[in-house]
Each structure stands twice: as C-alpha cells, then as structure tokens.
Design an enzyme around this catalytic site. Sequence first.
Site, PDB file in Angstrom:
ATOM      1  N   TYR A  46       0.832  -1.202   0.000  1.00  0.00           N
ATOM      2  CA  TYR A  46       0.000   0.000   0.000  1.00  0.00           C
ATOM      3  C   TYR A  46       0.874   1.263   0.000  1.00  0.00           C
ATOM      4  CZ  TYR A  46      -3.512  -3.405   1.598  1.00  0.00           C
ATOM      5  OH  TYR A  46      -4.337  -4.513   1.733  1.00  0.00           O
ATOM      6  N   HIS A 130       0.140 -12.388   1.504  1.00  0.00           N
ATOM      7  CA  HIS A 130      -0.629 -11.433   0.711  1.00  0.00           C
ATOM      8  C   HIS A 130      -0.732 -11.862  -0.751  1.00  0.00           C
ATOM      9  CE1 HIS A 130      -1.361  -6.835  -0.113  1.00  0.00           C
ATOM     10  NE2 HIS A 130      -2.458  -7.570  -0.261  1.00  0.00           N
TER      11      HIS A 130
END
Length: 315
Positions: A46, A130
């Site tokens: 992010y 992830h």
Amino acid sequence: MPLTALSFGAAALGNLYTAISRDQATATVDAAWDEGIRTFDTAPHYGLGLSERRLGAALGERPRDAYVLSTKVGRLLRPGGPGGDDLAHGFAVPATHSRVWDFSADGVRRSIEESLHRLGLERIDIAYLHDPDDHAEQAFGEAYPALERLRAEGVVRAIGAGMNQTPMLARFLRDTDVDAVLLAGRYTLLDPSGLDEVLPEAAARHRGVVIGGVLNSGLLADPRPGATYDYTPAARPVLERALRLKAVTERHGVPLRAAALHFPFGHPAVASVLTGPRSPAEARDAAGLLRCPVPPDMWAELRAEGLLPEYVPVP
C-alpha cells in the site's frame, strides 16, 4: 486475539488512487480510534510502504496492548523503481521502489523486519500471506512454515492469508494451522461465494475470518452508471441487481452501505469487517452505519425478491 467488529483498512493511508496529506491520514486514524476501532490492517504494497509508515506514526503514542495490528508478506520493496508515479498499481506516490514477489522463507522474515522498521513498532500481531495466488507451491512450502516459526518465536502473535479468491484460502484453512484468513470481496450482498468453502472450513476449525471489500470496490456504496465492481466498471446486470438491493434496503430505512456492512455478521465465523476510510468523516460514517439498526423484515424481503439466496445466513 479479540478483533473489533469494524477493522480499519489502511490502503487509503498509502494514497490509494489519490493523495491525502499526512495530517489527514493521522486524523482519520484518530477518528477511527474515537469510534472504538482497535483493529488496523496494512501492507508494504500500500503506497510502497507509505501506509505502514503513516499508520505506525498515528498509533505510536497509543498503548501497544490496546489494539491489534496486521500487515502482510509476499512483496518486498526494493529501491530503484521505474520513476514517475505508482498509479499503475493504484497508488498516488512516487515510484521510487519496485515490488518483488518473494514467498521464500528468507523473504518472509526480511519482510517482517522491514515492516517493523517502517511501522516503528515493536511487534506485529497478525501476519498474512498477501495474494499468493500465483505462488502456491512456494507459499505453502516455504512462506507458511516461515510464518509458523515466527509465531513460535513470538515475533508475530498470529498468522494467516489474505486473498480475493476462495479455493486457496479454503486450502490454507484445511491444510495448515493459520489463525485467521482475510477474504476480500467474496462474501458480500452481491457475491456470497465465500460461503461455498471458506466460511464453513473456518467455522469447523474455530478460525476467524476478516471480511474485506464488502462494498465490492464501490458499487454497493453508490450504485449508478460508471460505478465500479471489483475495480472495473460494473456490467449492466450487476448494476441493476445493486439498484434492486438499494431499493429494498431503503424501503426499510436502511442505507445500502449499512446493509452491506451488516451482512457478513450473519455467519458465526466472521470476526470483523474491514473498511478503508480516507477521511475522519468516512471513519465516523462506517462506525455509524454499523450501529444502524437493521430490521429482520429487510432480510426477509431481500430473500422474497430473489436478491439473497435462502441458504445464506443473515444477522
């Protein structure tokens, strides 16, 4: 670990799509805290680490045992990006680094060490693999055992996987000792497919499921032409279904956004619902929506209209 019903997803703190200031990022975390949110989720992906840096700074003065923090492994950040911006990956930040997929044991340990440095905190509570979709062999053979060792050493308190598909998450629940999984976009009013495998597996093993993407990237927030579903413009049949959902919920005095946030809690395996506010107003709005009363008659009408299958549990 106890998770608050509403979790704070920190992708927006990494300038998801558009930039926000450091002060706005801090104020957003402060507003969430004031609303009682104590579960926070971030990732190196992010904003090329910006989300982790901002979230760690915003939480840094708070008692460490007062909240649960999760981040993710699988993408290492390496200096020497392509230059320009990172909007190709969805983030309005300078592309000063490159993301390198790495689900090796060494990569997992290095990722945790680098995340702790960016966060400026002494521990991570939950570490998720992830998006290992295209790295199954290495994820199960190397990355997952590495997370188990980190958990045994006390470096992290819990481990899991976060994905927007169900078959591999169900496999993690069946074949490993994960503590929790994060399922994005696959248990919503428009797509309850998480009920096929993931939620039953989690319930059978007493594992928690965090549900992300309950608004399906925006369509369930404001269904209109041009709204996005799974990050692309919604096809007409999906848009029409969303508009029918909205008509029913609003007849019962319930905003569609509120119904979308409440819906996952019909299943006992759901531990928390993740939202991604980018402003204090959005953080307060999400908390208020979760406090909004939802009458049983609304769920009954959704079933009667064929908008919710009979087999799907409701709150």
